[in-house]
Design an enzyme around this catalytic site. Sequence first.
Site, PDB file in Angstrom:
ATOM      1  N   ASP A  97      37.175  41.062  30.485  1.00  0.00           N
ATOM      2  CA  ASP A  97      38.097  40.006  30.878  1.00  0.00           C
ATOM      3  C   ASP A  97      37.988  38.857  29.879  1.00  0.00           C
ATOM      4  O   ASP A  97      37.774  37.704  30.253  1.00  0.00           O
ATOM      5  CB  ASP A  97      37.815  39.555  32.311  1.00  0.00           C
ATOM      6  CG  ASP A  97      39.012  38.846  32.941  1.00  0.00           C
ATOM      7  OD1 ASP A  97      40.120  38.960  32.370  1.00  0.00           O
ATOM      8  OD2 ASP A  97      38.848  38.196  33.971  1.00  0.00           O
ATOM      9  N   GLY A  99      36.201  25.130  39.668  1.00  0.00           N
ATOM     10  CA  GLY A  99      36.862  26.396  39.372  1.00  0.00           C
ATOM     11  C   GLY A  99      36.941  27.253  40.619  1.00  0.00           C
ATOM     12  O   GLY A  99      36.148  27.097  41.546  1.00  0.00           O
ATOM     13  N   VAL A 100      37.936  28.127  40.625  1.00  0.00           N
ATOM     14  CA  VAL A 100      38.088  29.044  41.747  1.00  0.00           C
ATOM     15  C   VAL A 100      38.379  30.423  41.180  1.00  0.00           C
ATOM     16  O   VAL A 100      39.143  30.549  40.222  1.00  0.00           O
ATOM     17  CB  VAL A 100      39.267  28.610  42.660  1.00  0.00           C
ATOM     18  CG1 VAL A 100      39.386  29.561  43.841  1.00  0.00           C
ATOM     19  CG2 VAL A 100      39.069  27.196  43.139  1.00  0.00           C
ATOM     20  N   GLY A 101      37.751  31.404  41.756  1.00  0.00           N
ATOM     21  CA  GLY A 101      38.005  32.763  41.264  1.00  0.00           C
ATOM     22  C   GLY A 101      38.004  33.741  42.415  1.00  0.00           C
ATOM     23  O   GLY A 101      37.932  33.333  43.576  1.00  0.00           O
ATOM     24  N   GLY A 102      38.085  34.996  42.103  1.00  0.00           N
ATOM     25  CA  GLY A 102      38.119  36.033  43.128  1.00  0.00           C
ATOM     26  C   GLY A 102      36.889  36.001  44.019  1.00  0.00           C
ATOM     27  O   GLY A 102      36.936  36.337  45.189  1.00  0.00           O
ATOM     28  N   GLY A 137      35.138  33.291  44.885  1.00  0.00           N
ATOM     29  CA  GLY A 137      34.952  32.061  45.643  1.00  0.00           C
ATOM     30  C   GLY A 137      35.080  30.875  44.714  1.00  0.00           C
ATOM     31  O   GLY A 137      35.841  30.912  43.755  1.00  0.00           O
TER      32      GLY A 137
END
Length: 862
Positions: A653, A536-539, A541
């Site tokens: 969220d 997974g990738v998010g804000g 990292g």
Amino acid sequence: MGRQAMNLGKARADTRLILHLAGLVLLLFASMGVNVVTAGPKSVPTEFTPADNYLINCGSSSSTWLDDGRTFKSDPQSASYLSTEEDILATVNSLPNNVVSSSPSSSFPLYLSARIFEHESMYRFLVFSPGRHWVRLYFYPIAHPSYNLTSATFSVSTDSTVLLHGFSVKDSTRMVFKEYLINVSSNAFTLKFSPIKNSFAFINGIEFVSAPDNLISDLATSVYPVADFSGLTKFALETSYRINVGGPFVTPRNDTLWRTWQPDNQFNAFPQGARAVSVDPAIIEYPDDGATPLIAPPWIYATADQMVDSGVADSNFNLTWQMSVDPSFSYLIRLHFCDIVSKVMNELYFNVYVNGMIAVSSLDLSTLVSDLAVPYYKDLVLNASFITNNSIVVQVGPTLNQQSSPNAILNGLEIMKLSNLAGSLDGLFSSNAAPSMGSNKLKIAAVIGLATGIVALVLLVISFIRRQKKPKGWKRQKTFASWLPLNSSFCSFLSSKTKTTNFSSFVSAGVGLGRQFTLNEIKDATKNFDEKAVIGVGGFGKVYLGELADGTKLAIKRGNPSSSQGINEFQTEIEMLSKLRHRHLVSLIGYCDEQSEMILVYEYMANGPLRDHIYGSNLPTLSWRQRLEICIGAARGLHYLHTGAAQGIIHRDVKTTNILLDDNFVAKVSDFGLSKAGPSSLEQTHVSTAVKGSFGYLDPEYFRRQQLTEKSDVYSFGVVLFEVLCARPALDPALPREQVNLAEWAMQQNRKGFLEKIIDPLIVDTIGSESLRKYVEAAEKCLSEYGVDRPSMGDVLWNLEFSLQLQDASSIIHDPPEENNRKHNSNLGGTSSEVQLLIDMNDDSGVVVASPMFVDENLEGR
Ligand SMILES: *[C@@H]1O[C@H](CO)[C@@H](O)[C@H](O)[C@H]1NC(C)=O
Ligand SMILES: *[C@@H]1O[C@H](CO)[C@@H](O)[C@H](O)[C@H]1NC(C)=O
């Protein structure tokens, strides 16, 4: 009654907003090369609908309708754009008789009120569609009992550009109108008012409105040396002059882009040599390629100046216009031509001069546009070094050749100042908040973010700062990332002496963070952060799948230390998770803070995000019963967040990618990066905060008021419920417009009684009708326009449990489908008669029950 009508109006406005958003997404698609087929010449656009359209009558208590058809919102309606709570307003009933303005009288109502700022303050607007935007500012120093507006001195800037520096309106007979074209590449736009020391700022009216993409191209022609000039996109523009040569005032009402065009009288340096001509605007025929009604409306091309003795063989002089300008800037000069003077083609040839230099030699409109009365325009860039006498002089004069009778024309003239190297349109001071992140990157990020339909984390931010409390925080905001939790409330709920919030100091202050991992352990577990291990990738990292020597699988979230967003989210998440332990919340196992790494270690959720099991992947279909159980689990997690912790916590969220499934398909809510502590006292029923979340899931009321309550999560959860039922994304830009937004579409279909048509076809036949009814009822209530009308998570949970019972009842009564093999997970088995009894007793859909059924056995304390 009146109030109801108002509420309805608001509701419509929100609907529009959402549609707007949807339209925008489509627009982005179109701009990405999914070609929208356009037909031939008849499709020339004559009307423009701006994607962003913020119109504010500052200081006014009521909306203002201008005769150009636009409505400027009142100050209270616009307060959400404002970073400050300073409420100094000024209004007058009329303007003095001697007041003068270059803007049309239709805009006068905007000058009747003003908002005054004693401190640096900003308006923040969400940008739905990146690109050039008009910024129009209206200033007039109206009378105020305690503020003398003529003494106000202040600067106005955007994130990247200084618009006005040390500006003041000392003359109380002058209305000042300023117009800019700013290229906006990020998702929010800031307009900052900064008073100089001991002074204050004021503003009467603001427009922030999208301009068409092709209004200003990147290319022009440099006047000297004559050459192509590229890179206009990089400049901010300020309109210095916009002139309808040979014609009257053209007001926003008659302009496709609400521009104002002045007559040329005062600029005509040789009026006795010029003769105005005009034709019926209806005969103006826009070319297939080139000028459009958006470049300039037909009124501009239908009037012109020509030589007074046109056609007289020996006449030879120049038509001349002179405009004073600031010689320290370069300018974009746009010349509008349309041959409305010739009887036949190939009669008119003339030269164009700018500041004595030949800019276009022997301009031949017949060749350029192949017909009479067809508009043509030419963009020239004049470098500051060629500006003499503080003026720009534009001249047109006949080309001397025997075949044609001498004449020259000009129909329209625009002069726009180009921002200088300091990114300023006024002086040499740069905007102190120059973005540190490449704006192109932002744009790309925005496009990808929206267009992939994941629409993840496009953050809507219109932040508030409490007056005087945290002005410093705002200065720090430089990047997209930093719009994220500015953290005023976060910091306050940290036990914090940590001023420079540094991860280690934070961690060391933390309690209950579980095990401390060494960086080597983490590296071993992730094969040195192997890209293949990224799940997974998010804000913040990336998230890696890690495996310890003993075979334990972990989800390892590695923060990107350069992202301030990351730091904030990490801190929030640690803070949250260290307080929370619950079967339906993803739990934190430990952390690692060696070598400035910010790493959090979680339990690994083998089945990943709920979304992947609903659509968009090839995973086996989840039965209705499984889906209900998952929704119930997630609802429990959220219910616990809202009510279980010492302070209610708002997730902010909630979406199907933040509901994860473990190897037993037990749902757990994850990602507390955006969470906020709920109101701490009883009187305070909301938390004022920046709007964050994901498009498609966002509570319209939260968006409107920036007031966060648990009910915002409830709204998002309602979207999740429909997503699970219909197996499609919350926003799907590929669909026809009315279907793009799931929440809207599902509600609409449900009202019409067509809901079944949009249910996941793979399971629609297996859903018991009573179960469905209860479920949809719950989802629908979650999506109520106003938070007060939405149920609590506890109520939602109750309804979902009930829906599950109804499903079980129907599958017992009917042929039990294979899905019952998961029934052991339900604590509500029972014989059909027992279930039937329960149903009879509980079939009162309106009742709100805080049932002990939901007391969580899994509560492990904090
Ligand atoms: C503006 O438009 C109206 C009709 O829409 C027209 O009658 C009027 O002449 C126009 N004004 C100008 C200045 O072109
Ligand atoms: C027209 O203006 C240009 C540039 O200022 C000048 O060179 C030229 O001589 C003028 N023509 C006439 C006929 O005055």
